[in-house]
Design a protein around this motif. Structure first.
Motif: not given
Length: 328
Positions: A70-76, A107-114
């Motif tokens: 969810x943190x990565x979602x917010x960053x996006x 998956x978390x790391x890939x989401x962060x890279x995206x």
């Protein structure tokens, strides 16, 4: 709203203290929705980071990873730019995710890279600062393959070289001393990172206990890489062609080298992409390029200083394929 948030956080802490982690997880999600609805993205990021960290430290890996995603979602959603603080948060959570207990860690790391690509599209493989921190983390975990991949997409040639020395001396054969660094340099060049290619080569060859002296080196493949890095400065196709021809035996130790060199020829020496395999492969394409070159400057001979050390010797037949990078 602030008073209400504090009340929920106080209840959340009581749930954690009593071991009621499911309820705590739901409270964190409730606060996340409140912050997101109010577009308070900075507060949502801090909440999710702290909540994920707390749950992961209590070995609630599924709930902790959920908040991290969810943190990565917010960053996006907030189009948050890449910063030291945000990448530190991302890697801190990655560090405390147990590799065996967190199936969504990758998956978390890939989401962060995206996320980094979305806010910095010039970084096609992800922001180099995040890759550098991930490289260090995986190196600390002795996951050399993952560490090497992330370092390749950073600009940290010194740490990569030090890691490669540790990797080669602990898990490689003595005959692979040159293979570890050769493939890494070629991959950096395919990624058009010439400066880091030079740094990693110099640091590796100076620091590896089994590389004696040089340049020139005992290992023909190391001499080839050294001359290749020198040839890049001049950009002369004739020099590149003769260099590849003279070191054909050393280059043949790993079939991927010709693919990398084909790409390097296109990027740095103006070699056209081969139209078909029937043209004679990599070396045939080089010859075609030279014969079709109408610029006399490109046909100048090699400098005398580069000629004597170009006689290759028969290399060891032992080799090991390492991970590849995308050549596109």
């Amino acid at each position: 709203m602030a008073a209400g948030v504090q009340r929920v956080l106080a209840k959340c802490q009581k749930c954690i203290d009593s071991g009621n982690f499911y309820e705590a997880h739901q409270m964190y999600r409730t606060l996340y929705f409140r912050y997101s609805g109010a577009k308070k993205y900075a507060e949502a990021i801090d909440l999710l980071y702290n909540g994920s960290q707390t749950l992961l430290h209590h070995k609630q890996y599924s709930s902790g990873t959920d908040l991290a995603l969810l943190l990565i979602d917010v960053l996006n959603t907030a189009k948050t730019p890449v910063s030291e603080d945000n990448t530190d948060k991302v890697v801190d959570l990655l560090r405390i995710m147990d590799n065996n207990e967190c199936p969504d860690r990758l998956n978390y790391l890939n989401a962060a890279l995206r996320w980094t690509i979305s806010v910095a599209p010039e970084c096609r493989a992800g922001h180099p600062d995040l890759h550098k921190k991930c490289g260090m983390l995986f190196w600390q975990e002795k996951n050399y393959v993952q560490a090497r991949y992330h370092y390749l997409h950073s600009s940290d040639g010194k740490n990569l070289a030090t890691m490669l020395i540790e990797y080669q001396t602990s898990q490689g054969y003595p005959s692979e001393v040159d293979l570890f660094i050769a493939q890494t340099v070629l991959q950096f060049l395919c990624l058009q990172n010439k400066d880091t290619a030079h740094v990693v080569f110099v640091t590796y060859t100076k620091g590896h206990p089994d590389v004696k002296g040089g340049p020139p080196y005992i290992q023909p493949l190391l001499n080839f890489i050294w001359f290749l890095l020198l040839a890049l400065e001049g950009g002369k196709l004739a020099v590149f062609a003769v260099l590849c021809e003279k070191y054909q035996t050393a280059i043949s130790r790993d079939p991927t080298y010709k693919e990398y060199l084909d790409k390097i020829g296109q990027l740095f020496f103006g070699v056209p992409a081969p139209k078909s395999q029937s043209q004679g492969g990599f070396f045939g394409n080089l010859i075609q390029s030279l014969l079709g070159n109408e610029d006399g400057e490109e046909n100048s001979p090699m400098t005398p200083a580069m000629t004597p050390a170009m006689t290759p010797v028969t290399p060891s037949t032992e080799q090991r394929n390492l991970s590849q990078v995308d050549l596109d």
